[in-house]
Design a protein around this motif. Structure first.
Motif, PDB file in Angstrom:
ATOM      1  N   THR A 141      18.409 -30.360   2.747  1.00  0.00           N
ATOM      2  CA  THR A 141      16.968 -30.719   3.436  1.00  0.00           C
ATOM      3  C   THR A 141      16.876 -29.735   4.588  1.00  0.00           C
ATOM      4  N   CYS A 142      18.139 -29.560   5.545  1.00  0.00           N
ATOM      5  CA  CYS A 142      17.823 -28.879   6.666  1.00  0.00           C
ATOM      6  C   CYS A 142      17.389 -27.343   6.327  1.00  0.00           C
ATOM      7  N   MET A 143      18.172 -26.798   5.109  1.00  0.00           N
ATOM      8  CA  MET A 143      17.917 -25.315   4.853  1.00  0.00           C
ATOM      9  C   MET A 143      16.688 -25.165   4.363  1.00  0.00           C
ATOM     10  N   LEU A 144      16.025 -26.240   3.668  1.00  0.00           N
ATOM     11  CA  LEU A 144      14.729 -26.386   3.336  1.00  0.00           C
ATOM     12  C   LEU A 144      13.683 -26.035   4.218  1.00  0.00           C
ATOM     13  N   ALA A 145      13.979 -26.919   5.332  1.00  0.00           N
ATOM     14  CA  ALA A 145      12.944 -26.666   6.623  1.00  0.00           C
ATOM     15  C   ALA A 145      13.044 -25.392   7.017  1.00  0.00           C
ATOM     16  N   VAL A 146      14.074 -24.902   7.230  1.00  0.00           N
ATOM     17  CA  VAL A 146      14.553 -23.256   7.770  1.00  0.00           C
ATOM     18  C   VAL A 146      13.870 -22.606   7.034  1.00  0.00           C
ATOM     19  N   ARG A 147      13.933 -22.397   5.618  1.00  0.00           N
ATOM     20  CA  ARG A 147      13.372 -21.372   5.014  1.00  0.00           C
ATOM     21  C   ARG A 147      11.957 -21.601   4.620  1.00  0.00           C
ATOM     22  N   GLU A 148      11.204 -22.875   4.862  1.00  0.00           N
ATOM     23  CA  GLU A 148       9.835 -22.955   4.752  1.00  0.00           C
ATOM     24  C   GLU A 148       9.086 -22.337   6.077  1.00  0.00           C
ATOM     25  N   TYR A 149       9.770 -22.461   7.132  1.00  0.00           N
ATOM     26  CA  TYR A 149       9.436 -21.978   8.614  1.00  0.00           C
ATOM     27  C   TYR A 149       9.422 -20.236   8.102  1.00  0.00           C
ATOM     28  N   CYS A 150      10.603 -19.679   7.961  1.00  0.00           N
ATOM     29  CA  CYS A 150      10.764 -18.303   7.692  1.00  0.00           C
ATOM     30  C   CYS A 150       9.730 -17.733   6.779  1.00  0.00           C
ATOM     31  N   ASN A 151       9.619 -18.434   5.657  1.00  0.00           N
ATOM     32  CA  ASN A 151       8.477 -17.952   4.512  1.00  0.00           C
ATOM     33  C   ASN A 151       7.290 -17.806   5.063  1.00  0.00           C
ATOM     34  N   ARG A 152       7.007 -18.946   5.852  1.00  0.00           N
ATOM     35  CA  ARG A 152       5.448 -18.990   6.504  1.00  0.00           C
ATOM     36  C   ARG A 152       5.259 -18.160   7.387  1.00  0.00           C
ATOM     37  N   ALA A 153       6.296 -17.718   8.286  1.00  0.00           N
ATOM     38  CA  ALA A 153       6.070 -17.011   9.562  1.00  0.00           C
ATOM     39  C   ALA A 153       6.573 -15.345   9.076  1.00  0.00           C
ATOM     40  N   GLY A 154       7.170 -15.229   7.923  1.00  0.00           N
ATOM     41  CA  GLY A 154       7.304 -13.943   7.630  1.00  0.00           C
ATOM     42  C   GLY A 154       8.707 -13.343   8.256  1.00  0.00           C
ATOM     43  N   ILE A 155       9.758 -14.218   8.730  1.00  0.00           N
ATOM     44  CA  ILE A 155      10.956 -13.933   9.271  1.00  0.00           C
ATOM     45  C   ILE A 155      12.068 -13.704   8.235  1.00  0.00           C
ATOM     46  N   LYS A 156      12.862 -12.528   8.640  1.00  0.00           N
ATOM     47  CA  LYS A 156      13.767 -12.312   7.677  1.00  0.00           C
ATOM     48  C   LYS A 156      14.976 -13.081   8.250  1.00  0.00           C
ATOM     49  N   LEU A 157      15.939 -13.607   7.405  1.00  0.00           N
ATOM     50  CA  LEU A 157      16.855 -14.627   7.705  1.00  0.00           C
ATOM     51  C   LEU A 157      18.224 -13.950   6.928  1.00  0.00           C
ATOM     52  N   LEU A 158      19.142 -13.515   7.952  1.00  0.00           N
ATOM     53  CA  LEU A 158      20.356 -12.957   7.390  1.00  0.00           C
ATOM     54  C   LEU A 158      21.758 -13.847   7.885  1.00  0.00           C
ATOM     55  N   GLY A 159      22.576 -14.066   6.848  1.00  0.00           N
ATOM     56  CA  GLY A 159      23.843 -14.792   6.965  1.00  0.00           C
ATOM     57  C   GLY A 159      25.043 -14.017   7.487  1.00  0.00           C
ATOM     58  N   GLY A 160      26.095 -14.396   7.654  1.00  0.00           N
ATOM     59  CA  GLY A 160      27.338 -13.858   7.664  1.00  0.00           C
ATOM     60  C   GLY A 160      27.557 -13.068   9.080  1.00  0.00           C
ATOM     61  N   GLY A 161      28.862 -12.294   9.142  1.00  0.00           N
ATOM     62  CA  GLY A 161      28.941 -11.603  10.293  1.00  0.00           C
ATOM     63  C   GLY A 161      29.461 -12.664  11.446  1.00  0.00           C
ATOM     64  N   ALA A 162      29.690 -11.894  12.544  1.00  0.00           N
ATOM     65  CA  ALA A 162      30.377 -12.866  13.681  1.00  0.00           C
ATOM     66  C   ALA A 162      29.353 -13.124  14.900  1.00  0.00           C
ATOM     67  N   GLU A 163      28.107 -12.569  14.690  1.00  0.00           N
ATOM     68  CA  GLU A 163      27.007 -12.813  15.771  1.00  0.00           C
ATOM     69  C   GLU A 163      25.741 -13.517  15.432  1.00  0.00           C
ATOM     70  N   ALA A 164      25.195 -14.243  16.486  1.00  0.00           N
ATOM     71  CA  ALA A 164      24.012 -14.726  16.149  1.00  0.00           C
ATOM     72  C   ALA A 164      22.711 -14.343  17.252  1.00  0.00           C
ATOM     73  N   PHE A 165      21.837 -13.779  16.755  1.00  0.00           N
ATOM     74  CA  PHE A 165      20.585 -13.346  17.505  1.00  0.00           C
ATOM     75  C   PHE A 165      19.411 -13.155  16.716  1.00  0.00           C
ATOM     76  N   TYR A 166      18.269 -13.188  17.411  1.00  0.00           N
ATOM     77  CA  TYR A 166      17.058 -12.858  17.119  1.00  0.00           C
ATOM     78  C   TYR A 166      16.703 -11.325  17.459  1.00  0.00           C
ATOM     79  N   SER A 167      16.299 -10.615  16.385  1.00  0.00           N
ATOM     80  CA  SER A 167      15.727  -9.320  16.832  1.00  0.00           C
ATOM     81  C   SER A 167      14.175  -9.268  16.849  1.00  0.00           C
ATOM     82  N   LYS A 168      13.552  -8.972  17.997  1.00  0.00           N
ATOM     83  CA  LYS A 168      12.311  -8.881  18.127  1.00  0.00           C
ATOM     84  C   LYS A 168      11.729  -7.840  17.378  1.00  0.00           C
ATOM     85  N   SER A 169      12.491  -6.604  17.628  1.00  0.00           N
ATOM     86  CA  SER A 169      11.733  -5.472  16.661  1.00  0.00           C
ATOM     87  C   SER A 169      11.890  -5.688  15.261  1.00  0.00           C
TER      88      SER A 169
END
Length: 291
Positions: A141-169
């Motif tokens: 349910t939590c991930m459904l809320a996340v994906r709904e926002y990302c799809n609505r806003a057009g944001i790419k969501l990537l997992g994995g790696g060792a860092e957490a960040f938002y890239s504005k560019s």
């Protein structure tokens, strides 16, 4: 009634002092369960929810009222109980010399007591609002809320790696996988922290600026993201007290930054965090008081 005395400090300075006092005592105000629960603290007189800023100032969830409101309702304050000061925006109107009228808002201070624990002869009226926070959402349910926002806003969501960040560019959110975190609350706090950053994009809430890492504007945006993330966890019923990995350093960092802010900056951070949470969940809190 509102205080009529003259303060040496402005209302915003007193709010910052109350917040830093809590940090000094080892409490992070925006992680308290009744703070992130949008109905965690209620006005006994009106049934409306207190603003986020005021919810941070109060030590327990429940219903609050002024001395006069309690007396009018047939109750009384228990002997020896101390009030807590909360703040509400009050419109001030005045007529200028040229005959035109002007108005502005200032913060009026009110002294309130918690119904039940600090009063007698009066009972809470809105237990169904503040006493039951609801069951925590499952991971799907939590991930459904996340994906709904990302799809609505057009944001790419990537997992994995060792860092957490938002890239504005790239308009992209990157977070490590959920298995990289000791508890899932820390994962979702990290994820929503970055999603709150994404809400500040110029095409959305237009909050992000070109700031240098570590400067005051950067710290302000980080506080917006941190408070906003906790609010998002609250919407999903997740335990915000589990989302802090290193409490001592975490508290010390925010204690310094908030002390360095201009007095009004903290209130603005709170306002922007609420806007970001509402934007992510595509909702608007129409019930909150103007405090």
């Amino acid at each position: 009634m509102a205080y009529q005395v003259k303060y040496k400090q402005s209302a915003n300075e007193r709010i910052v002092k109350a917040i830093t006092d809590q940090l000094d005592a080892g409490t992070v105000p925006w992680t308290k369960p009744w703070v992130v629960n949008s109905t965690g603290i209620i006005s006994h007189a009106s049934g409306k929810t207190y603003s986020l800023r005021n919810r941070m100032l109060l030590s327990y969830g429940g219903e609050y009222a002024t001395f006069n409101q309690i007396k009018k309702a047939g109750g009384s304050v228990l002997k020896g109980e101390h009030s807590t000061v909360v703040y509400f925006a009050k419109e001030v109107r005045k007529e200028l010399d040229d005959g035109t009228k002007d108005s502005y808002y200032c913060l009026a201070a009110y002294s309130v007591f918690r119904i039940g624990s600090q009063t007698t002869g009066i009972e809470p009226k809105y237990r169904d609002k503040w006493e039951n926070g609801g069951l925590p959402s499952d991971t799907d349910t939590c991930m459904l809320a996340v994906r709904e926002y990302c799809n609505r806003a057009g944001i790419k969501l990537l997992g994995g790696g060792a860092e957490a960040f938002y890239s504005k560019s790239d308009d992209c959110v990157q977070v490590p996988g959920i298995d990289s975190f000791p508890v899932r609350e820390q994962y979702f706090h990290t994820l929503f922290h970055e999603l709150v950053h994404s809400s500040g994009h110029p095409d959305r809430l237009n909050r992000l600026r070109r700031d240098t890492w570590g400067d005051s504007n950067y710290a302000t945006e980080e506080l917006v993201a941190d408070i906003g993330a906790c609010l998002c966890l609250g919407r999903l019923g997740l335990d915000t007290t589990k989302c802090i990995e290193n409490t001592t350093s975490y508290i010390a960092s925010w204690r310094k930054h908030i002390s360095d802010f201009k007095p009004q900056d903290f209130s603005e951070c709170v306002r922007q965090a609420e806007r970001a949470c509402d934007y992510i969940f595509n909702t608007q809190n129409k019930e909150a008081n103007n405090g």
